[in-house]
Motif scaffolding. Structure first.
Motif, short mmCIF file in Angstrom:
data_model
loop_
_atom_site.label_atom_id
_atom_site.label_comp_id
_atom_site.label_asym_id
_atom_site.label_seq_id
_atom_site.Cartn_x
_atom_site.Cartn_y
_atom_site.Cartn_z
N MET A 124 41.40 29.16 35.98
CA MET A 124 42.39 29.61 36.76
C MET A 124 42.01 30.83 37.44
O MET A 124 42.31 31.12 38.63
CB MET A 124 43.63 29.94 35.89
N SER A 125 41.26 31.66 36.74
CA SER A 125 40.72 32.96 37.25
C SER A 125 39.62 32.83 38.22
O SER A 125 39.91 33.64 39.23
CB SER A 125 40.18 33.98 36.01
N ALA A 126 39.01 31.72 38.16
CA ALA A 126 37.99 31.34 39.42
C ALA A 126 38.65 30.98 40.46
O ALA A 126 38.24 31.39 41.66
CB ALA A 126 36.88 30.36 38.52
N LEU A 127 39.60 30.24 40.46
CA LEU A 127 40.32 29.57 41.59
C LEU A 127 40.92 30.42 42.13
O LEU A 127 41.35 30.52 43.20
CB LEU A 127 41.16 28.36 41.00
N SER A 128 41.98 31.43 41.45
CA SER A 128 42.94 32.22 41.87
C SER A 128 43.05 33.39 40.80
O SER A 128 43.61 33.31 40.04
CB SER A 128 44.32 31.81 42.17
N PRO A 129 42.20 34.40 41.25
CA PRO A 129 42.18 35.71 40.34
C PRO A 129 43.39 36.34 40.26
O PRO A 129 43.69 36.68 39.08
CB PRO A 129 41.29 36.66 41.36
N SER A 130 44.47 36.14 41.17
CA SER A 130 45.64 36.77 41.02
C SER A 130 46.51 35.82 39.96
O SER A 130 47.13 36.67 39.12
CB SER A 130 46.47 36.94 42.24
N ALA A 131 46.38 34.60 39.91
CA ALA A 131 47.21 33.93 38.98
C ALA A 131 46.48 34.17 37.47
O ALA A 131 47.28 34.34 36.53
CB ALA A 131 47.01 32.43 39.33
N GLY A 132 45.16 34.39 37.53
CA GLY A 132 44.69 34.65 36.14
C GLY A 132 45.01 35.93 35.44
O GLY A 132 45.34 36.00 34.39
N LEU A 133 45.21 36.96 36.73
CA LEU A 133 45.68 38.19 35.93
C LEU A 133 47.12 38.24 35.38
O LEU A 133 47.42 38.66 34.32
CB LEU A 133 45.63 39.33 37.02
#
Length: 216
Positions: free
Chosen positions: A133-142
């Motif tokens: 998830m962090s790789a695809l969307s850093p904001s969502a991962g955070l």
């Protein structure tokens, strides 16, 4: 002791689980730790918990921690095969407790459930999903990482529906609703089966940690 929480394993997983439930309001005097390591037991006692040294796959050790009277049992052992034996023995001693277990490999999760675990968390898969998830969307991962840290930023809590909220739709609540717990069913916030909230429902909502909302 009665209706307490027993945590098997005081490694990284066990300590994190305990700190999470205590941050949500569970008193340290309502937690009993079991670990085979005398050093881990001493660390648990130093933090204010009751603790038992021994092999949690043995029924006599589980009885020392009053597992037969516990409300919740968290199994956070280092080995998956040990977790299976602990869950199996704990379920025999306490058919009514909620048992939550952690495993390293997803292929072992069905075995944990067959042994009596109500919920199984797969460590490797959870970490992998967060990385992806962090790789695809850093904001969502955070955001997900924030939700995983109890007591800071955003928290996810389960609470009863208030009298003012009964009869309203999940989207009408001030706090974002993730799901609705109705009886033994967990329904997604947009499930048509929900209709409106009922007085006996519980909701899983996202809150700010500093907001002081009481969780389950």
């Amino acid at each position: 002791m009665r209706d307490h929480t027993v945590v098997v394993g005081f490694g990284t997983k066990g300590r994190t689980a305990i700190r999470t439930v205590c941050a949500a309001g569970l008193g340290k005097d309502r937690v009993v730790v079991i670990d085979p390591s005398a050093k881990a037991v001493a660390a648990a006692v130093a933090e204010g918990f009751e603790a038992v040294a021994g092999d949690a796959t043995r029924s006599d050790v589980l009885r020392q921690a009053e597992v037969q009277r516990a409300k919740k049992i968290i199994v956070a052992t280092q080995r998956d095969d040990t977790a299976v034996l602990v869950v199996l023995t704990a379920r025999q001693l306490n058919p009514g407790a909620t048992i939550l277990a952690s495993v390293a490999e997803e292929e072992n999760a069905p075995l944990l459930r067959q042994s009596g675990a109500d919920e199984v968390v797969t460590g490797a898969s959870a970490a992998g999903r967060l990385l992806g998830m962090s790789a695809l969307s850093p904001s969502a991962g955070l955001v997900m990482e924030d939700l995983m840290r109890q007591g800071s930023g955003l928290d996810m809590v389960e609470r009863p529906v208030t009298k003012a909220e009964s009869g309203r739709g999940p989207r009408e609540l001030a706090q974002p609703v993730v799901s609705v717990v109705r009886g033994h069913r967990v329904l997604a916030y947009d499930d048509p089966a929900i209709g409106v909230l009922e007085p006996t429902d519980r909701v899983v909502v996202i809150v700010r940690a500093e907001g002081g909302v009481q969780g389950a």
